[in-house]
Design a protein around this motif. Structure first.
Motif, PDB file in Angstrom:
ATOM      1  N   THR A 134       0.830  -1.204   0.000  1.00 39.28           N
ATOM      2  CA  THR A 134       0.000   0.000   0.000  1.00 39.28           C
ATOM      3  C   THR A 134       0.865   1.255   0.000  1.00 39.28           C
ATOM      4  OG1 THR A 134      -1.772   1.161   1.141  1.00 39.28           O
ATOM      5  CG2 THR A 134      -0.164   0.046   2.537  1.00 39.28           C
ATOM      6  N   CYS A 135       0.334   2.309  -0.591  1.00 31.11           N
ATOM      7  CA  CYS A 135       1.023   3.607  -0.553  1.00 31.11           C
ATOM      8  C   CYS A 135       0.968   4.242   0.837  1.00 31.11           C
ATOM      9  CB  CYS A 135       0.406   4.570  -1.567  1.00 31.11           C
ATOM     10  SG  CYS A 135       0.815   4.178  -3.265  1.00 31.11           S
ATOM     11  N   LEU A 136       0.118   3.695   1.717  1.00 25.44           N
ATOM     12  CA  LEU A 136       0.092   4.172   3.110  1.00 25.44           C
ATOM     13  C   LEU A 136       1.275   3.527   3.815  1.00 25.44           C
ATOM     14  CD1 LEU A 136      -3.727   3.772   3.772  1.00 25.44           C
ATOM     15  CD2 LEU A 136      -2.495   5.906   3.363  1.00 25.44           C
ATOM     16  N   SER A 137       2.424   4.176   3.738  1.00 28.83           N
ATOM     17  CA  SER A 137       3.661   3.500   4.158  1.00 28.83           C
ATOM     18  C   SER A 137       3.645   3.129   5.641  1.00 28.83           C
ATOM     19  CB  SER A 137       4.865   4.381   3.834  1.00 28.83           C
ATOM     20  OG  SER A 137       4.835   5.565   4.614  1.00 28.83           O
ATOM     21  N   GLU A 139       1.328   1.695   7.112  1.00 30.87           N
ATOM     22  CA  GLU A 139       0.634   0.416   7.254  1.00 30.87           C
ATOM     23  C   GLU A 139       1.527  -0.734   6.793  1.00 30.87           C
ATOM     24  OE1 GLU A 139      -2.322   0.011   8.659  1.00 30.87           O
ATOM     25  OE2 GLU A 139      -2.555   2.147   8.975  1.00 30.87           O
ATOM     26  N   LEU A 140       2.785  -0.439   6.581  1.00 32.65           N
ATOM     27  CA  LEU A 140       3.736  -1.468   6.135  1.00 32.65           C
ATOM     28  C   LEU A 140       4.695  -1.802   7.265  1.00 32.65           C
ATOM     29  CD1 LEU A 140       4.611   0.028   2.632  1.00 32.65           C
ATOM     30  CD2 LEU A 140       3.205  -1.992   3.074  1.00 32.65           C
ATOM     31  N   SER A 243       1.619  -6.070   7.400  1.00 35.27           N
ATOM     32  CA  SER A 243       1.775  -5.157   6.267  1.00 35.27           C
ATOM     33  C   SER A 243       0.541  -5.199   5.392  1.00 35.27           C
ATOM     34  CB  SER A 243       2.978  -5.557   5.403  1.00 35.27           C
ATOM     35  OG  SER A 243       4.161  -5.483   6.146  1.00 35.27           O
ATOM     36  N   ALA A 244       0.104  -4.024   4.965  1.00 35.60           N
ATOM     37  CA  ALA A 244      -1.086  -3.940   4.110  1.00 35.60           C
ATOM     38  C   ALA A 244      -0.673  -3.886   2.643  1.00 35.60           C
ATOM     39  CB  ALA A 244      -1.891  -2.697   4.468  1.00 35.60           C
ATOM     40  N   PHE A 245      -1.430  -4.618   1.851  1.00 35.56           N
ATOM     41  CA  PHE A 245      -1.242  -4.604   0.403  1.00 35.56           C
ATOM     42  C   PHE A 245      -2.580  -4.229  -0.235  1.00 35.56           C
ATOM     43  CE2 PHE A 245       2.952  -6.603  -0.271  1.00 35.56           C
ATOM     44  CZ  PHE A 245       3.243  -6.945   1.040  1.00 35.56           C
ATOM     45  N   ASP A 246      -2.506  -3.563  -1.374  1.00 38.63           N
ATOM     46  CA  ASP A 246      -3.735  -3.184  -2.083  1.00 38.63           C
ATOM     47  C   ASP A 246      -3.819  -3.965  -3.391  1.00 38.63           C
ATOM     48  OD1 ASP A 246      -4.450  -1.200  -0.207  1.00 38.63           O
ATOM     49  OD2 ASP A 246      -2.986   0.158  -1.119  1.00 38.63           O
ATOM     50  N   PRO A 247      -5.044  -4.359  -3.784  1.00 37.42           N
ATOM     51  CA  PRO A 247      -5.173  -4.933  -5.120  1.00 37.42           C
ATOM     52  C   PRO A 247      -4.747  -3.883  -6.147  1.00 37.42           C
ATOM     53  CG  PRO A 247      -7.244  -5.076  -3.888  1.00 37.42           C
ATOM     54  CD  PRO A 247      -6.318  -4.210  -3.100  1.00 37.42           C
ATOM     55  N   VAL A 248      -3.990  -4.313  -7.136  1.00 39.40           N
ATOM     56  CA  VAL A 248      -3.618  -3.367  -8.197  1.00 39.40           C
ATOM     57  C   VAL A 248      -4.891  -2.824  -8.842  1.00 39.40           C
ATOM     58  CG1 VAL A 248      -2.464  -3.175 -10.432  1.00 39.40           C
ATOM     59  CG2 VAL A 248      -1.406  -4.519  -8.571  1.00 39.40           C
ATOM     60  N   ASP A 249      -5.872  -3.691  -9.051  1.00 38.48           N
ATOM     61  CA  ASP A 249      -7.153  -3.311  -9.648  1.00 38.48           C
ATOM     62  C   ASP A 249      -7.962  -2.487  -8.641  1.00 38.48           C
ATOM     63  OD1 ASP A 249      -9.691  -3.114 -10.653  1.00 38.48           O
ATOM     64  OD2 ASP A 249      -9.852  -5.220 -11.252  1.00 38.48           O
ATOM     65  N   ALA A 250      -8.060  -1.196  -8.912  1.00 40.15           N
ATOM     66  CA  ALA A 250      -8.720  -0.288  -7.959  1.00 40.15           C
ATOM     67  C   ALA A 250     -10.222  -0.173  -8.209  1.00 40.15           C
ATOM     68  CB  ALA A 250      -8.063   1.087  -8.012  1.00 40.15           C
TER      69      ALA A 250
END
Ligand SMILES: [Fe+2]
Length: 350
Positions: A134-137, A139-140, A243-250
């Motif tokens: 995630t871009c919310l650093s 949350e990593l 750590s949080a990850f986001d689906p590439v597909d938004a």
């Protein structure tokens, strides 16, 4: 294969730690598939709710992530972080333990591990969805350290406010009594209703998948899975790294509920609090960038300006909302709570 650079600019105010510990995917990763997983359907979510999530996988059984070499390196970094001066960073004093945040800014090892393309590819195979850190650093790579009070759960029952969460067990906990990752075998609303009524989650509805080995972890769509770490009844070294990850597909509804608060008094400010506005800007920019790119590729000719405006507004909805919050200098606790409830209803109401 380490390509975390560029996901977020390194925050200049953090003290760096253990810079001699270098991540090497060839020696440090030992990626194995989980023996099983539980689906959203297994937890009792109906199809109308499941369709809003990018993966059917609710939570995996523990699987090996790090080799013995990688595990030893991570343990060294975590011990160093635990003892390092925090400066203006907050080791967020949770009532049920301590959380060390900002580790991707402080340790190149954690940054490169989480940014590893091999790890990301493994997560895609495990969940069948392409993800990115995630871009919310903040949350990593945050570290959960249990309280010394054995009556408290190591981490209380909660749902995450991120899409896909990777939890890594840093130290071997097989000799410890308690402190285990557990989840509620049911939809989150049912478990939360029990807790809100002052009841315990019944033992027969608690799944303990047995994450005790160091360097092993689980993946979960944490917004849909009520989970905790049980009380640590014997003193011992237990740390998890989430750590949080986001689906590439938004295009999937976003379970993130990150709303910077305005008017935080100076006495409560920290690097993490001050970073919230920029984090939100980058996070929303990433989502809108994806949706705008898709619009440019796939949108069809239309002569109706209101249809075109609606389509375009959907692409920039995240940025529009972020701009509103930024221009107000953050929002109140009550406004943030109202937004969370509104979006949770959109995501979970049948
Ligand atoms: Fe969690």
């Amino acid at each position: 294969m380490n390509d975390a650079t560029g996901l977020f600019p390194i925050h200049p105010d953090y003290e760096r730690v253990a810079s001699d510990v270098r991540f090497d995917h060839a020696t440090d990763l030992q990626l194995e598939q989980p023996a099983k997983h539980w689906t959203l359907a297994d937890l009792g979510y109906p199809a109308s709710v499941r369709d809003r999530f990018p993966s059917e996988v609710a939570v995996t059984a523990p699987f090996r992530i790090l080799s013995p070499v990688g595990t030893a390196k991570l343990q060294r970094v975590v011990r160093t972080l635990r003892e390092a001066p925090v400066g203006r960073s907050v080791d967020k004093p949770a009532a049920s333990g301590t959380m060390i945040r900002g580790t991707v800014h402080r340790s190149s090892y954690i940054r490169d591990l989480i940014g590893s393309a091999l790890l990301r590819d493994h997560m895609r195979k495990t969940t069948d969805v392409a993800v990115q850190p995630t871009c919310l650093s903040h949350e990593l790579g945050h570290l959960n350290i249990p309280p010394t009070d054995a009556a408290q759960p190591a981490v209380r029952w909660h749902c995450d406010t991120n899409a896909v969460v990777l939890v890594v067990n840093v130290f071997d906990t097989s000799d410890l009594d308690g402190g285990e990752f557990q989840f509620f075998d049911g939809p989150r609303a049912e478990g939360r209703a029990l807790l809100a009524a002052g009841m315990e989650i019944p033992e027969e509805r608690i799944v303990t998948p047995g994450m005790t080995e160091a360097g092993w972890g689980v993946l979960l769509q944490g917004a849909a899975v009520l989970h905790r770490a049980s009380s640590l009844r014997t003193p011992g070294e237990r740390v998890t790294m989430a750590s949080a990850f986001d689906p590439v597909d938004a295009t999937f509804p976003d379970p993130n509920r990150f709303y910077p608060l305005g008017g935080v008094p100076d006495s409560e400010r920290s690097i993490e609090i001050d970073a919230q506005f920029f984090e939100l800007a980058r996070y929303s920019a990433r989502r809108s960038e994806y949706l705008l790119g898709r619009y440019l590729r796939d949108a069809e000719w239309s002569t109706d300006p209101s249809t075109i405006a609606d389509d375009l507004a959907r692409c920039v909805a995240d940025v529009t909302e972020a701009l509103d919050i930024l221009r107000r200098g953050g929002i109140s606790r009550s406004a943030a709570q109202a937004l969370r409830e509104e979006k949770d209803a959109e995501l979970f109401d049948v």
